[in-house]
Scaffold this motif. Structure first.
Motif, PDB file in Angstrom:
ATOM      1  N   ALA A 277       0.763  -1.534  -0.288  1.00 25.58           N
ATOM      2  CA  ALA A 277       0.455  -0.105  -0.246  1.00 25.58           C
ATOM      3  C   ALA A 277       1.208   1.627  -0.092  1.00 25.58           C
ATOM      4  N   VAL A 278       0.711   2.259  -0.552  1.00 25.75           N
ATOM      5  CA  VAL A 278       0.971   3.646  -0.306  1.00 25.75           C
ATOM      6  C   VAL A 278       0.185   4.093  -0.069  1.00 25.75           C
ATOM      7  N   ILE A 279       0.602   5.674   1.115  1.00 25.96           N
ATOM      8  CA  ILE A 279      -0.596   6.432   1.808  1.00 25.96           C
ATOM      9  C   ILE A 279      -0.016   7.514   1.876  1.00 25.96           C
ATOM     10  N   LEU A 280      -0.477   8.751   1.302  1.00 23.92           N
ATOM     11  CA  LEU A 280      -0.042   9.985   1.172  1.00 23.92           C
ATOM     12  C   LEU A 280       0.343  10.671   2.622  1.00 23.92           C
ATOM     13  N   THR A 281       0.986  11.432   3.087  1.00 23.54           N
ATOM     14  CA  THR A 281       1.264  12.147   4.656  1.00 23.54           C
ATOM     15  C   THR A 281       0.579  13.545   3.929  1.00 23.54           C
ATOM     16  N   ASP A 282       0.439  14.101   4.855  1.00 20.19           N
ATOM     17  CA  ASP A 282       0.130  15.350   5.409  1.00 20.19           C
ATOM     18  C   ASP A 282       0.664  16.882   3.803  1.00 20.19           C
ATOM     19  N   ILE A 283       1.662  16.468   3.792  1.00 23.18           N
ATOM     20  CA  ILE A 283       2.758  17.187   3.133  1.00 23.18           C
ATOM     21  C   ILE A 283       1.342  17.299   1.940  1.00 23.18           C
ATOM     22  N   GLY A 284       2.240  15.986   1.286  1.00 20.36           N
ATOM     23  CA  GLY A 284       1.919  15.429   0.147  1.00 20.36           C
ATOM     24  C   GLY A 284       0.312  15.629  -0.165  1.00 20.36           C
ATOM     25  N   ILE A 285      -0.779  15.445   0.666  1.00 17.77           N
ATOM     26  CA  ILE A 285      -1.865  16.128   0.457  1.00 17.77           C
ATOM     27  C   ILE A 285      -2.230  17.001  -0.460  1.00 17.77           C
ATOM     28  N   ALA A 286      -0.844  18.032   0.499  1.00 17.46           N
ATOM     29  CA  ALA A 286      -1.927  19.762   0.335  1.00 17.46           C
ATOM     30  C   ALA A 286      -1.086  19.749  -1.254  1.00 17.46           C
ATOM     31  N   ARG A 287       0.050  19.388  -1.212  1.00 18.39           N
ATOM     32  CA  ARG A 287       0.783  19.667  -2.570  1.00 18.39           C
ATOM     33  C   ARG A 287      -0.456  19.257  -3.752  1.00 18.39           C
ATOM     34  N   MET A 288      -0.747  17.877  -3.487  1.00 19.77           N
ATOM     35  CA  MET A 288      -2.084  17.985  -4.285  1.00 19.77           C
ATOM     36  C   MET A 288      -2.765  17.950  -4.749  1.00 19.77           C
ATOM     37  N   ASN A 296      -9.990  20.658  -0.333  1.00 19.56           N
ATOM     38  CA  ASN A 296      -9.747  19.181   0.252  1.00 19.56           C
ATOM     39  C   ASN A 296     -10.272  18.195  -0.987  1.00 19.56           C
ATOM     40  N   LEU A 297      -8.881  17.633  -0.851  1.00 23.76           N
ATOM     41  CA  LEU A 297      -8.771  16.331  -1.184  1.00 23.76           C
ATOM     42  C   LEU A 297      -9.810  14.700  -1.187  1.00 23.76           C
ATOM     43  N   TYR A 298     -10.181  14.755  -0.464  1.00 20.75           N
ATOM     44  CA  TYR A 298     -10.205  13.890   0.600  1.00 20.75           C
ATOM     45  C   TYR A 298     -11.772  13.994   1.342  1.00 20.75           C
ATOM     46  N   ASP A 299     -12.313  15.230   0.370  1.00 18.58           N
ATOM     47  CA  ASP A 299     -14.016  15.785   0.882  1.00 18.58           C
ATOM     48  C   ASP A 299     -14.377  14.760   0.145  1.00 18.58           C
ATOM     49  N   PRO A 300     -15.934  14.814   0.325  1.00 19.09           N
ATOM     50  CA  PRO A 300     -16.719  13.574  -0.653  1.00 19.09           C
ATOM     51  C   PRO A 300     -17.664  13.939  -1.673  1.00 19.09           C
ATOM     52  N   ASN A 302     -15.230  15.241  -3.844  1.00 17.02           N
ATOM     53  CA  ASN A 302     -13.664  14.619  -4.684  1.00 17.02           C
ATOM     54  C   ASN A 302     -13.466  13.218  -4.384  1.00 17.02           C
ATOM     55  N   TYR A 303     -14.601  12.166  -4.415  1.00 15.60           N
ATOM     56  CA  TYR A 303     -14.200  11.285  -4.343  1.00 15.60           C
ATOM     57  C   TYR A 303     -13.410  10.343  -5.400  1.00 15.60           C
ATOM     58  N   VAL A 304     -14.221  10.927  -6.840  1.00 14.36           N
ATOM     59  CA  VAL A 304     -13.237  10.431  -7.945  1.00 14.36           C
ATOM     60  C   VAL A 304     -12.112  11.027  -8.021  1.00 14.36           C
ATOM     61  N   LEU A 305     -11.739  11.917  -8.138  1.00 13.55           N
ATOM     62  CA  LEU A 305     -10.154  12.328  -7.995  1.00 13.55           C
ATOM     63  C   LEU A 305      -9.297  11.800  -7.436  1.00 13.55           C
ATOM     64  N   THR A 306      -9.647  11.241  -5.661  1.00 13.71           N
ATOM     65  CA  THR A 306      -8.790  10.470  -5.316  1.00 13.71           C
ATOM     66  C   THR A 306      -8.830   9.465  -5.439  1.00 13.71           C
ATOM     67  N   HIS A 307      -9.449   8.626  -5.859  1.00 14.02           N
ATOM     68  CA  HIS A 307      -9.648   7.262  -6.950  1.00 14.02           C
ATOM     69  C   HIS A 307      -8.272   7.453  -7.714  1.00 14.02           C
ATOM     70  N   TYR A 308      -8.752   8.536  -8.457  1.00 20.36           N
ATOM     71  CA  TYR A 308      -7.352   8.573  -9.786  1.00 20.36           C
ATOM     72  C   TYR A 308      -6.380   8.209  -9.055  1.00 20.36           C
ATOM     73  N   VAL A 309      -6.147   9.791  -8.324  1.00 22.65           N
ATOM     74  CA  VAL A 309      -4.652   9.827  -7.493  1.00 22.65           C
ATOM     75  C   VAL A 309      -4.332   8.689  -6.974  1.00 22.65           C
ATOM     76  N   GLU A 310      -4.490   7.704  -5.893  1.00 22.74           N
ATOM     77  CA  GLU A 310      -4.303   6.650  -5.499  1.00 22.74           C
ATOM     78  C   GLU A 310      -3.990   5.300  -6.292  1.00 22.74           C
ATOM     79  N   ASN A 311      -5.197   5.481  -7.584  1.00 28.24           N
ATOM     80  CA  ASN A 311      -4.078   4.862  -8.379  1.00 28.24           C
ATOM     81  C   ASN A 311      -3.100   4.873  -9.327  1.00 28.24           C
ATOM     82  N   ALA A 312      -3.143   6.281  -9.403  1.00 26.97           N
ATOM     83  CA  ALA A 312      -1.961   6.789 -10.041  1.00 26.97           C
ATOM     84  C   ALA A 312      -0.505   6.138  -9.097  1.00 26.97           C
ATOM     85  N   LEU A 313      -1.052   6.924  -8.130  1.00 20.82           N
ATOM     86  CA  LEU A 313       0.708   6.199  -6.970  1.00 20.82           C
ATOM     87  C   LEU A 313       0.583   5.051  -6.820  1.00 20.82           C
TER      88      LEU A 313
END
Length: 876
Positions: A277-288, A296-300, A302-313
């Motif tokens: 598994a790969v987990i974004l840090t707070d700094i990584g979340i802020a950058r994205m 807020n990347l993890y706001d409901p 923005n669920y679709v965006l989160t899906h794309y970010v996590e898969n790309a990582l």
């Protein structure tokens, strides 16, 4: 404590084998009698056995005679006689257990014994292989045995099906004695060979057909799974899916593929190698968030965006080219981590494959919608009796029992095993390990001893090949990139001084003969005999493993290439503390020992204690993967119950059940539901008559006395209910008189199938989404599995209600043109149903479906097996 338990288990297996010996003696006693039979008399034994079955004898009663007949048929057709231990393996398979038989013990020949015996019942026997090549090879190889005994043999291929026919000649040796037939005919044969994918996908396609005549499989009676650990364990995590592309845009995959490489490990994300598994840090979340311009990347929202970010990582960090996948013909093709072979047509799910395509700059294909799915675990549990065979099952015995209720019996070898299994060499780092590997290969090559070098992935096999080239050591490389030369390479692998560098491809199903395979070598028998004796005198084939696999049985498969049928041989594994397994599961303790002893990096530890420590790490990984697969089964059992119910109802519809009564019952239930909903209040002035009549009109056209809200308001609830019931029956009978009884039955069938199929597809997507998010229930101190079962049950009840609702709201609105009525009078059922279904479906468009390795275009044959173009069947 462990030794007494191990001894007890060993005694248990010994007792199981000992119980088989009297039965084997009965078979041996019959051998002289069967040797005196003519071919015609031997063939007549099949009719005799079937008659005895009809008279009440069991398959167990017939076993000695049936096995003796197969042994005699093999002697006459193949020149091979079943050894006693092979007869034992046959009994184990007949008993519905797993026979663990070492490499070179002739498992393919063993299978003919229980296959013939169980085929006598006339229900069909399936022999499951790991690839199309083996399915075809085994049909041609074992076909003469079955043919002599009067049984038919079918063979399934990815794009064809055949029947064994000795009169068929072909210029292509690969097609000799194979007559092309329809798929249904291959399944009607007494014995059918095919891969797990072919059997599984045919099961799914059979449950998509619109007429029973289009289904190809019979009831699932008895299956023998070759390389059972590969298919029921390694492959079990991958469900079989028939799917079509979804509508989501693929542009975001490319956007994320350009953004995530800018993130820095540790600062922006952390990697959990054990959990992959790969987990974004707070700094990584802020950058994205800054780069994507979102608050807020993890706001409901923005669920679709989160899906794309996590898969790309995940695609960037966890999935490596030439290890997890290769690029072939402009596509990312998955490499099977257990067999090292390319998995053509397979794709990672949930957008991960698209993320890999974007990372590699390939054309990104759209995500898919699931039309039908089943895991191999649940497919094979559908068989009345299941058995399997492999060289490595004992380490997974607990899983075989807990999931499949299959016992494992280790069958003795025909000749004693004399292979030496040497302790592992453990090095400080990977560079030191590979230097040692090359040194030892060079020494063995100069001695004239053949060496098979096992690597864990393609990248490492090519790295080692480069090192050997620099040393001037001639060698062959066998990996997924050179799979087309596999047969030629294996033929030479036992030659004096040969060096073969291979991934796991060489660890399963390959038979390396000392001196080389004489059938594929251009040398005299005398020269081969000299080479064979030379290799034997030097100690046989040496297995050199360049790293331990996560599962012990994969290492055992590699070891098993040496020491076949009593031949000499040896094996040793070379490990470094930088290997994935050691880094993730327990290398720290060994490293501290090496540091304490002040050992230099080129000096290995060679100690059985260290070898046991490595195996302990493997046990941890196996337990981890077992829990994952067990978890998969527990979740899939839920959708499996839904699937069983839907497929059972579908089967009743196709088999000609009384649909008129069913539909009329649904109509009454739906009308009663409307009355209860809109006329619930005891005071009639509170009834919403306008809404009630509007809802009734969506069911059927109303007569004058029921279409007036004011007149209805003068009636009580029971009168309204009786009037609606009487009118619905009258209207239904009128439509049946208008269309004709046969046409009406076909309309019912077509409407019910189309609506059921449409909602089932949507249900699969909804359940998939539920499962993805159910883990969050743990934060509320609730068991995710319990909540999943509860919510899935409620969703399924909703599905059944929705199916009934739509059938009732459709059945009175489907009409037929004059042309369609004329068609109904003379067309076949499937043709007529197709025309009705087009009216039910309206103009709904479905994109091409991807089945296995194929993508179905609108003008291609439909994947349901109907024989029609996709656009005229499920593509409507």
């Amino acid at each position: 404590m462990l030794k007494p338990i191990a001894g007890l288990l060993g005694d248990s297996n010994d007792r199981a084998v000992k119980k088989l010996k009297p039965l084997i003696q009965k078979v041996n006693n019959l051998e002289p009698t069967y040797e005196r039979l003519s071919n015609a008399e031997l063939r007549a034994k099949t009719d005799e056995f079937r008659r005895l079955l009809d008279e009440g004898e069991t398959l167990d009663d017939l076993l000695p005679g049936a096995f003796a007949a197969v042994r005699e048929a093999a002697k006459r057709t193949l020149g091979q006689r079943h050894f006693d231990v092979q007869l034992m393996g046959g009994v184990v398979l007949h008993q519905g257990k797993i026979a663990e038989m070492k490499t070179g013990e002739g498992k393919t020949l063993v299978a003919t014994l229980p296959v013939y015996l169980n085929a006598l019942a006339g229900k069909g026997v399936h022999v499951v292989t790991v690839n199309d090549y083996l399915a075809k090879r085994d049909t041609q190889w074992m076909g003469p045995i079955y043919h002599l005994l009067g049984l038919s043999v079918g063979c399934l291929q990815h794009d064809a099906s055949h029947i064994y026919d000795p009169s068929m000649e072909d210029d292509n040796p690969g097609m000799k004695n194979l007559r092309p037939v329809a798929r249904r005919q291959a399944y009607q044969a007494d014995v059918t060979y095919g891969t797990n994918n072919e059997f599984g996908f045919d099961f799914l396609r059979d449950n998509m057909v619109i007429d029973i005549s289009q289904a190809v499989q019979r009831d699932l009676s008895y299956a023998i799974v070759d390389e059972v650990d590969n298919i029921l364990i390694d492959e079990a995590r991958t469900p079989l899916i028939i799917s079509g592309p979804a509508e989501e845009s693929v542009q975001l995959y490319s956007t994320m593929a350009h953004l995530v490489p800018r993130l820095q490990k540790i600062e922006d994300y952390n990697v959990d190698e054990k959990q992959r598994a790969v987990i974004l840090t707070d700094i990584g979340i802020a950058r994205m968030e800054k780069w994507l311009n979102v608050g807020n990347l993890y706001d409901p929202s923005n669920y679709v965006l989160t899906h794309y970010v996590e898969n790309a990582l995940r695609a960037l960090v966890l999935f490596q080219r030439d290890k997890d996948y290769v690029i072939k013909d402009g596509e990312a093709v998955i490499v099977d981590e257990y067999t090292g072979r390319l998995m053509l047509g397979r794709r990672y799910s949930d957008g991960l494959h698209q993320a890999i395509e974007a990372k590699e700059g390939l054309k990104v294909q759209r995500e898919s919608i699931t039309y039908a799915t089943v895991t191999l675990q649940n497919y094979f549990r559908l068989y009345e009796k299941l058995a399997g065979m492999t060289g490595t099952a004992a380490t997974e015995a607990e899983e075989f029992w807990k999931i499949y209720k299959l016992d494992v019996v280790a069958v003795p070898t025909n000749k004693p095993m004399i292979r030496q299994e040497l302790p592992d060499y453990v090095y400080m780092n990977e560079d030191a390990k590979y230097r040692a590997v090359v040194r030892d290969i060079e020494e063995l090559h100069h001695q004239g001893r053949p060496v098979l070098v096992g690597t864990v992935d393609i990248d490492k096999s090519e790295r080692l090949s480069e090192m050997l080239k620099r040393k001037g050591i001639p060698h062959e490389v066998l990996n997924a990139k050179h799979h087309e030369r596999e047969a030629a390479i294996i033929t030479q692998a036992g030659r004096p001084g040969s060096v073969t560098v291979a991934t796991n491809m060489a660890g399963r199903g390959t038979d390396i003969i000392l001196g080389g395979n004489p059938a594929g070598l251009d040398i005299t028998q005398e020269k081969w005999q000299l080479d064979h004796e030379k290799v034997v005198s030097l100690g046989g084939l040496h297995i050199l493993g360049t790293g331990r696999h996560e599962a012990r049985r994969i290492d055992n498969q590699l070891r098993g290439r040496s020491g076949r049928q009593g031949d000499p041989g040896s094996s040793r594994f070379y490990i470094s503390l930088e290997d994935d397994l050691m880094r993730r599961f327990g290398g720290d303790r060994i490293k501290s020992i090496m540091d304490w002893a002040k050992m230099d990096e080129d000096t290995p530890i060679e100690n059985m204690m260290v070898t046991r420590a490595v195996e302990a790490a493997q046990v941890k990984v196996e337990a981890f993967h077992f829990e994952m697969r067990k978890n998969l089964v527990e979740y899939d059992d839920v959708i499996n119950m839904h699937r069983d119910r839907i497929y059972s109802e579908r089967s009743k519809i196709l088999s000609g059940a009384d649909l008129k009564t069913n539909v009329q019952t649904m109509i009454q239930q739906e009308l009663n539901s409307l009355v209860s909903h809109y006329l619930a209040d005891s005071r009639t002035e509170n009834w919403d008559m306008d809404q009630f009549t509007a809802e009734l009109r969506t069911v059927f056209p109303l007569p004058t006395n029921l279409d007036d809200p004011q007149r209805l308001a003068m009636m009580d609830r029971e009168e309204i209910q009786e009037s609606l019931e009487h009118y619905s029956e009258e209207l239904y009978q009128k439509r049946e008189s208008e269309f004709g009884a046969d046409a009406m039955r076909m309309i019912e069938r077509a409407v019910m199938l189309r609506i059921m199929d449409s909602h089932w597809v949507q249900h699969l997507t909804a359940i998939e989404n539920l499962r993805e998010g159910i883990g969050l229930q743990a934060y509320g101190q609730r068991d995710p599995l319990v909540m999943y079962k509860k919510e899935a049950f409620e969703m399924f009840q909703g599905l059944l209600s929705l199916i009934q609702h739509d059938i009732v709201h459709t059945i009175f609105h489907v009409g037929l043109s004059h042309e369609a009525r004329a068609t109904a009078a003379k067309a076949s059922a499937p043709t007529f149903k197709e025309s009705v279904m087009s009216k039910v479906a309206g103009n709904r468009q479905v994109e091409p479906v991807a089945v296995g390795a194929r993508k179905i275009g609108r003008n291609d044959p439909c994947p349901c097996g109907s024989g029609k173009k996709y656009k005229r069947c499920h593509g409507i």
